[in-house]
Design a protein around this motif. Structure first.
Motif, PDB file in Angstrom:
ATOM      1  N   VAL A 232       0.779  -1.222   0.063  1.00 42.82           N
ATOM      2  CA  VAL A 232      -0.046  -0.029  -0.034  1.00 42.82           C
ATOM      3  C   VAL A 232       0.757   1.203  -0.030  1.00 42.82           C
ATOM      4  O   VAL A 232       1.828   1.174   0.736  1.00 42.82           O
ATOM      5  CB  VAL A 232      -0.911   0.002   1.151  1.00 42.82           C
ATOM      6  N   GLN A 233       0.666   2.314  -0.990  1.00 39.07           N
ATOM      7  CA  GLN A 233       1.219   3.481  -0.879  1.00 39.07           C
ATOM      8  C   GLN A 233       0.295   4.657  -0.444  1.00 39.07           C
ATOM      9  O   GLN A 233      -0.757   4.697  -0.724  1.00 39.07           O
ATOM     10  CB  GLN A 233       1.687   3.770  -2.292  1.00 39.07           C
ATOM     11  N   VAL A 234       0.940   5.346   0.329  1.00 38.97           N
ATOM     12  CA  VAL A 234       0.199   6.766   0.883  1.00 38.97           C
ATOM     13  C   VAL A 234       0.923   7.998   0.275  1.00 38.97           C
ATOM     14  O   VAL A 234       2.109   7.980   0.240  1.00 38.97           O
ATOM     15  CB  VAL A 234       0.254   6.738   2.536  1.00 38.97           C
ATOM     16  N   ARG A 235       0.083   8.859  -0.288  1.00 35.77           N
ATOM     17  CA  ARG A 235       0.842   9.977  -0.864  1.00 35.77           C
ATOM     18  C   ARG A 235      -0.050  11.166  -0.416  1.00 35.77           C
ATOM     19  O   ARG A 235      -1.213  11.455  -0.289  1.00 35.77           O
ATOM     20  CB  ARG A 235       0.416   9.994  -2.268  1.00 35.77           C
ATOM     21  N   ASP A 236       0.901  12.315  -0.069  1.00 37.21           N
ATOM     22  CA  ASP A 236       0.056  13.428   0.321  1.00 37.21           C
ATOM     23  C   ASP A 236      -0.034  14.286  -0.898  1.00 37.21           C
ATOM     24  O   ASP A 236       0.339  14.138  -1.896  1.00 37.21           O
ATOM     25  CB  ASP A 236       1.110  14.221   1.417  1.00 37.21           C
ATOM     26  N   GLY A 237      -0.508  15.676  -0.740  1.00 41.10           N
ATOM     27  CA  GLY A 237      -0.943  16.548  -1.572  1.00 41.10           C
ATOM     28  C   GLY A 237       0.031  17.158  -2.239  1.00 41.10           C
ATOM     29  O   GLY A 237       0.209  17.808  -3.546  1.00 41.10           O
ATOM     30  N   GLY A 238       1.279  17.144  -1.765  1.00 45.25           N
ATOM     31  CA  GLY A 238       2.401  17.661  -2.363  1.00 45.25           C
ATOM     32  C   GLY A 238       3.252  16.527  -3.198  1.00 45.25           C
ATOM     33  O   GLY A 238       4.426  17.041  -3.929  1.00 45.25           O
ATOM     34  N   GLY A 239       2.881  15.167  -3.048  1.00 47.94           N
ATOM     35  CA  GLY A 239       3.486  14.370  -4.000  1.00 47.94           C
ATOM     36  C   GLY A 239       4.373  13.383  -3.253  1.00 47.94           C
ATOM     37  O   GLY A 239       4.869  12.501  -4.197  1.00 47.94           O
ATOM     38  N   LEU A 240       4.541  13.708  -1.964  1.00 48.79           N
ATOM     39  CA  LEU A 240       5.396  12.676  -1.236  1.00 48.79           C
ATOM     40  C   LEU A 240       4.924  11.489  -0.796  1.00 48.79           C
ATOM     41  O   LEU A 240       3.566  11.575  -0.696  1.00 48.79           O
ATOM     42  CB  LEU A 240       6.160  13.567  -0.116  1.00 48.79           C
ATOM     43  N   SER A 241       5.370  10.631  -0.400  1.00 48.36           N
ATOM     44  CA  SER A 241       4.722   9.058  -0.250  1.00 48.36           C
ATOM     45  C   SER A 241       5.311   8.291   0.604  1.00 48.36           C
ATOM     46  O   SER A 241       6.592   8.547   0.888  1.00 48.36           O
ATOM     47  CB  SER A 241       4.250   8.523  -1.709  1.00 48.36           C
ATOM     48  N   ASP A 242       5.055   7.143   0.912  1.00 51.46           N
ATOM     49  CA  ASP A 242       5.251   6.154   1.728  1.00 51.46           C
ATOM     50  C   ASP A 242       4.606   4.793   1.529  1.00 51.46           C
ATOM     51  O   ASP A 242       3.735   5.086   1.182  1.00 51.46           O
ATOM     52  CB  ASP A 242       5.432   6.517   3.072  1.00 51.46           C
ATOM     53  N   THR A 243       5.324   3.832   1.786  1.00 50.86           N
ATOM     54  CA  THR A 243       4.768   2.480   1.209  1.00 50.86           C
ATOM     55  C   THR A 243       4.930   1.628   2.661  1.00 50.86           C
ATOM     56  O   THR A 243       5.627   1.741   3.546  1.00 50.86           O
ATOM     57  CB  THR A 243       5.801   1.752   0.105  1.00 50.86           C
ATOM     58  N   ALA A 244       3.869   0.686   2.543  1.00 48.39           N
ATOM     59  CA  ALA A 244       3.885  -0.285   3.444  1.00 48.39           C
ATOM     60  C   ALA A 244       3.414  -1.841   3.141  1.00 48.39           C
ATOM     61  O   ALA A 244       2.654  -1.660   2.086  1.00 48.39           O
ATOM     62  CB  ALA A 244       3.006   0.060   4.834  1.00 48.39           C
ATOM     63  N   LYS A 245       3.977  -2.784   3.748  1.00 49.36           N
ATOM     64  CA  LYS A 245       3.440  -4.218   3.217  1.00 49.36           C
ATOM     65  C   LYS A 245       2.168  -4.792   4.231  1.00 49.36           C
ATOM     66  O   LYS A 245       2.364  -4.394   5.489  1.00 49.36           O
ATOM     67  CB  LYS A 245       4.464  -5.029   3.269  1.00 49.36           C
ATOM     68  N   VAL A 246       1.163  -5.275   3.705  1.00 48.02           N
ATOM     69  CA  VAL A 246       0.019  -6.077   4.333  1.00 48.02           C
ATOM     70  C   VAL A 246       0.250  -7.468   4.093  1.00 48.02           C
ATOM     71  O   VAL A 246       0.241  -7.617   2.852  1.00 48.02           O
ATOM     72  CB  VAL A 246      -1.124  -5.483   4.110  1.00 48.02           C
ATOM     73  N   ALA A 247       0.453  -8.143   5.184  1.00 46.50           N
ATOM     74  CA  ALA A 247       0.390  -9.908   4.893  1.00 46.50           C
ATOM     75  C   ALA A 247      -0.801 -10.340   5.733  1.00 46.50           C
ATOM     76  O   ALA A 247      -1.196 -10.080   6.801  1.00 46.50           O
ATOM     77  CB  ALA A 247       1.525 -10.461   5.589  1.00 46.50           C
ATOM     78  N   ILE A 248      -1.796 -10.959   4.732  1.00 51.50           N
ATOM     79  CA  ILE A 248      -2.959 -11.368   5.217  1.00 51.50           C
ATOM     80  C   ILE A 248      -2.816 -12.968   5.308  1.00 51.50           C
ATOM     81  O   ILE A 248      -2.746 -13.392   4.068  1.00 51.50           O
ATOM     82  CB  ILE A 248      -4.080 -10.881   4.439  1.00 51.50           C
ATOM     83  N   THR A 249      -2.887 -13.567   6.345  1.00 52.43           N
ATOM     84  CA  THR A 249      -2.975 -15.191   6.439  1.00 52.43           C
ATOM     85  C   THR A 249      -4.428 -15.732   6.537  1.00 52.43           C
ATOM     86  O   THR A 249      -4.998 -15.227   7.582  1.00 52.43           O
ATOM     87  CB  THR A 249      -2.055 -15.665   7.441  1.00 52.43           C
ATOM     88  N   VAL A 250      -4.868 -16.369   5.768  1.00 50.38           N
ATOM     89  CA  VAL A 250      -6.315 -17.173   6.040  1.00 50.38           C
ATOM     90  C   VAL A 250      -6.022 -18.309   6.744  1.00 50.38           C
ATOM     91  O   VAL A 250      -5.163 -19.404   6.487  1.00 50.38           O
ATOM     92  CB  VAL A 250      -6.913 -17.498   4.416  1.00 50.38           C
ATOM     93  N   THR A 251      -6.770 -18.625   7.857  1.00 53.85           N
ATOM     94  CA  THR A 251      -6.688 -19.973   8.763  1.00 53.85           C
ATOM     95  C   THR A 251      -7.858 -20.633   8.367  1.00 53.85           C
ATOM     96  O   THR A 251      -8.950 -20.369   7.888  1.00 53.85           O
ATOM     97  CB  THR A 251      -6.823 -19.659  10.173  1.00 53.85           C
ATOM     98  N   ASP A 252      -7.729 -22.096   8.215  1.00 54.73           N
ATOM     99  CA  ASP A 252      -8.618 -23.055   7.762  1.00 54.73           C
ATOM    100  C   ASP A 252      -9.802 -23.326   8.860  1.00 54.73           C
ATOM    101  O   ASP A 252      -9.476 -23.427   9.873  1.00 54.73           O
ATOM    102  CB  ASP A 252      -7.880 -24.343   7.414  1.00 54.73           C
ATOM    103  N   VAL A 253     -10.862 -23.523   8.380  1.00 54.53           N
ATOM    104  CA  VAL A 253     -12.025 -23.944   9.340  1.00 54.53           C
ATOM    105  C   VAL A 253     -12.575 -25.113   8.676  1.00 54.53           C
ATOM    106  O   VAL A 253     -12.574 -25.336   7.291  1.00 54.53           O
ATOM    107  CB  VAL A 253     -12.911 -22.508   9.595  1.00 54.53           C
ATOM    108  N   ASN A 254     -13.307 -25.873   9.515  1.00 52.25           N
ATOM    109  CA  ASN A 254     -13.897 -26.986   9.006  1.00 52.25           C
ATOM    110  C   ASN A 254     -15.104 -26.866   7.958  1.00 52.25           C
ATOM    111  O   ASN A 254     -16.308 -27.062   8.688  1.00 52.25           O
ATOM    112  CB  ASN A 254     -14.153 -28.224  10.013  1.00 52.25           C
ATOM    113  N   ASP A 255     -15.067 -26.193   6.810  1.00 56.27           N
ATOM    114  CA  ASP A 255     -16.034 -25.872   6.173  1.00 56.27           C
ATOM    115  C   ASP A 255     -16.415 -26.591   4.890  1.00 56.27           C
ATOM    116  O   ASP A 255     -17.242 -26.434   3.997  1.00 56.27           O
ATOM    117  CB  ASP A 255     -15.999 -24.278   5.513  1.00 56.27           C
TER     118      ASP A 255
END
Length: 842
Positions: A319-342
């Protein structure tokens, strides 16, 4: 469908392991092969018959086949050679999107022996995909105060291929202010970064155009490009910063759709526009983009589609975040799915007998089952069982395969049919279960004919339809199974108006859709009756018939046709014009019938209902037309000031939508006799010689001219006869002296028959009008003998002279005012010519 396998290491080790594993696994009933992706259908994979030492001729009689998990069968067995070949074109990226080593599993089943052999096939990757960027147009905003050497993350290119065929390098071109650096990520992937090599000056250049190119390591190499536009901004002191460099989330696979999984937070120390931040997904797979949604204002990641642990157990986002002046920063998102007895256990019957003999020994294999649970861990552990009251038991065969065998001898007299229920229960909490029923019964035979949904069909079709229009669809169902239930339709051949029925309509063999092959005309064909036969695919085939009645619906496509007055000649003006001549007495009272317009319409129903109206008249108000009868009547008595020749235009309309019409033109002559009619028509023709006359008027004029010519000819003939008689009388007067002195014996015929000479006296009265001439014969002036001959010394009277003796000889003769002519003639030759005396009395 074969499942994706785990990663085996380097590519070379995998190939070597396949070669060794094929020989080693054959002893344990497990074979392993490899094949490149995108191979055409029927490509060689492995020699199964040789590796398993199978006797193909003997196995063909007992039945041998290859089955895979799922609906698509990717492999098949060549019956003639015993080779394993591809049954479909295989796309590695579609089957194993995020797996380094793609392995498909299938089984070879010998039905007669109820034996099963496992086969694993590794799908080798080829360089069939080029690197690509999610967005081909990229934009980067950099403040002009940014120090040289600053780095800005760029989007990574995606290549579905693996290994050397995936993305290997990046290149940047287009401007000396920037350079490209590639940094290795935590997972070994390469991440491109934009490096500011030279200070920016917004006044010199507000925008910089760059081209980012990604290349893979295939032979030949494939590339993908994206255009990068760098916008130079005014000074912006602070860049936004995420609260965490990496966000980790664990969610169960049954989380409801719409739930917020995580909310990212970034802050910017600036104020105003430079302090406003927007969130965006910088790196995400196509599959993940269909499951997750990022709110650009709040940074919340929500679920838009259900998760499935069996389809994907982890997702990585950037994910990237950017302000009105054009500067930005990035961050990672790790989503782990756990099993259910479905997922409940799945029982697949790979092979089963439909019947079994009662003298079969104990342990005879009845069916071969495959049991699988898509869950993992304890949720995927399955226990199978059969009711103890049944004479059957389960035996573990291979991996997840079970055999259903007889536990003791069977007795048909006790039970003639068995329904064996196999129950499978997993180890989840709560436990899920499923069951399969094996029925030992006779295989299906073709004993049911197709049955139509309706006893008969009917449809209405508007005429002038387009060729190929759908009329209706007949449906028939067959209660049998498989090929015996496949229904095909066809027409019983017939004839319509002498033409084959198949030239009018056709039926689609698979769907039963009935189509019109030509445009129907209601005036020609009003109804079509036909029969449709439904036939199944059994041997012998069974069939049934249904009647179809096609009714053609009339449309208003025919204009009214005027029968009276008769049509105008072809030389008349174009259009539906009609002409006629009628006579109306001037003494006619109001409501007197003058004429009747007769018209017909080839259509039916309201399209053929006709109405009449007077559109134009020489004298409005003198005539009226019956709305439905078409009768032309006088609306009032004709007046002296009314013109003798009246022209009426009657419009005939039908009641269709839109309405069609025709016109009839009547000429009404106000007069008391036909002579006045002819006179009026003649004067009208003379007044307008250039106008085309009607056929009736033309023939009337010709008739009058012919009568006039005959009359003139008669007068000329009469005058000629008069002149001829006058000439003869002059000649007789000159030769009348030759009769004097002729003895009476000259007037006696042969054989003593006396010739009677007659004297005729007639009166002719002529007037100026020859039609009033009179002719009168006087009987008293006839005699049997010639008058006495005058003495020789007396001269004969001249023609036209009145002798005094003649007047005295007939004192009783009535006086006449017309001239008298006395003619004497002999009864037969050779008597002298006639002597005519014309007596005139003044």
């Amino acid at each position: 469908m074969c499942a994706a396998g785990r990663r085996w290491g380097r590519r070379e080790r995998a190939v070597l392991w396949c070669v060794l594993g094929a020989a080693w696994g054959a002893a344990w009933g497990q074979l392993r092969y490899s094949v490149a992706e995108e191979m055409p259908k029927g490509s060689f994979v492995g020699d199964v018959a040789k590796d398993l030492r199978l006797d193909l001729p003997a196995l063909r009689d007992r039945g041998i086949r290859v089955v895979s998990e799922g609906r698509t069968q990717y492999f098949a067995l060549h019956e003639g050679r015993g080779h394993l070949v591809t049954a479909e074109r295989i796309d590695r990226e579609e089957l194993c999107e995020s797996v380094q080593q793609c392995v498909l599993r299938c089984e070879l089943i010998v039905e007669g022996d109820m034996e099963v052999y496992g086969i694993e096939v590794e799908i080798r990757d080829i360089n069939d995909n080029a690197p690509s960027f999610k967005d081909v147009e990229l934009e980067e905003r950099i403040s002009e105060t940014t120090a040289p050497g600053s780095r800005f993350p760029l989007p990574e290119a995606h290549d579905p291929d693996v290994g050397l065929n995936s993305v290997q390098s990046y290149e940047l071109s287009g401007d000396e202010h920037f350079s490209l650096a590639v940094r290795a990520g935590p997972g070994g992937d390469e991440r491109p970064e934009l490096v500011l090599a030279k200070a920016l000056d917004r006044e010199s250049a507000a925008f910089h155009e760059l081209v980012l190119r990604a290349s893979d390591g295939g032979e030949p190499a494939r590339t993908g490009t994206a255009r990068l536009c760098v916008a130079v901004l005014d000074a912006n002191d602070n860049a936004p910063v995420f609260s965490q460099a990496e966000y980790t989330v664990r969610v169960p696979e049954d989380v409801p759709v719409g739930s917020t999984l995580v909310t990212l937070t970034a802050t910017d120390a600036d104020e105003g526009l430079n302090g406003d931040v927007k969130y965006s997904l910088k790196k995400i797979t196509e599959k993940a983009s269909q499951i997750f949604h990022l709110d650009s204002e709040t940074g919340a990641i929500t679920l838009v589609r259900s998760l499935d642990f069996e389809e994907g157990d982890s997702y990585a986002l950037e994910v990237q975040v950017r302000d009105g002046g054009g500067l930005s920063d990035t961050a990672k998102v790790a989503i782990t799915v756990t099993d259910v007895n479905d997922n409940a256990p799945e029982i697949s019957v790979r092979s089963a007998l439909s019947s079994i003999s009662e003298d079969s020994p104990s342990g005879t294999v009845v069916a071969l089952l495959h049991v699988q649970d898509r869950d993992s861990g304890a949720n995927g552990e399955v226990r199978c069982s059969i009711a103890e009251s049944l004479p059957f038991r389960l035996e573990r065969s291979f991996d997840n395969y079970y055999r259903v065998v007889t536990a003791r001898e069977l007795d048909r007299e006790e039970v003639s049919e068995y329904n064996v229920t196999v129950r499978a229960v997993d180890g989840g909490s709560p436990a899920l279960w499923s069951s399969a029923v094996l029925a030992l019964r006779v295989l299906d035979v073709n004993d049911n004919a197709p049955v139509f949904a309706e006893a008969s069909y009917s449809a209405r079709l508007a005429e002038n339809n387009a060729a190929g229009a759908l009329v209706l669809t007949v449906r028939a169902w067959d209660a049998d199974w498989g090929q015996n239930a496949r229904v095909r339709y066809r027409l019983w051949e017939g004839r319509v108006r002498g033409a084959p029925l198949s030239s009018y309509v056709s039926v689609q063999a698979e769907t039963g859709a009935l189509y019109a092959l030509r445009s129907f005309d209601y005036e020609e064909v009003r109804e079509v009756g036909l029969w449709v036969r439904a036939e199944d695919g059994g041997a012998p085939a069974l069939s049934s018939n249904v009647s179809v009645r096609l009714v053609i619906v009339d449309e208003n496509d025919n204009a009214p046709q005027v029968l009276y007055p008769p049509p105008a000649s072809s030389s008349s003006s174009s259009g539906a014009g009609w002409a006629g001549v009628e006579l109306a007495p001037r003494s006619a009272e109001a409501g007197a019938l003058v004429a009747k317009v007769v018209a017909v319409d080839a259509d039916a129903g309201q399209n053929a209902w006709l109405s009449y109206e007077l559109a134009k008249a020489t004298e409005p108000g003198l005539f009226r037309v019956g709305l439905h009868s078409g009768e032309v009547r006088t609306a009032r008595s004709p007046l002296a000031r009314d013109a003798a020749r009246q022209s009426l235009v009657v419009v005939v309309k039908d009641h269709g939508r839109p309405a069609l019409s025709a016109t009839a033109t009547l000429t009404v002559v106000l007069g008391e006799s036909v002579a006045e009619l002819l006179s009026e028509l003649g004067s009208a023709a003379a007044a307008a010689p250039g106008e085309p006359a009607g056929r009736l008027t033309r023939w009337l004029v010709v008739a009058v001219a012919a009568v006039s010519c005959l009359f003139v000819a008669f007068l000329l003939l009469l005058l000629a006869l008069r002149l001829r008689r006058w000439r003869r009388s002059q000649l007789l007067a000159a030769g009348s002296g030759a009769l004097r002195g002729v003895p009476a014996s000259h007037f006696v015929g042969i054989d003593g028959v006396r010739a009677f000479l007659h004297s005729y006296s007639h009166e002719v009265s002529l007037t100026a009008d020859s039609r009033k001439s009179q002719l009168r014969l006087s009987a008293a002036s006839c005699c049997d003998t010639l008058p006495a001959r005058p003495p020789p010394d007396e001269p004969a009277p001249l023609l036209g002279e009145d002798p005094a003796g003649a007047r005295r000889a007939d004192p009783d003769a009535a006086p006449v005012s017309s001239s008298h002519r006395t003619c004497s003639s002999a009864a037969s030759p050779p008597f002298p010519p006639v002597l005519c005396v014309l007596r005139r009395e003044v």
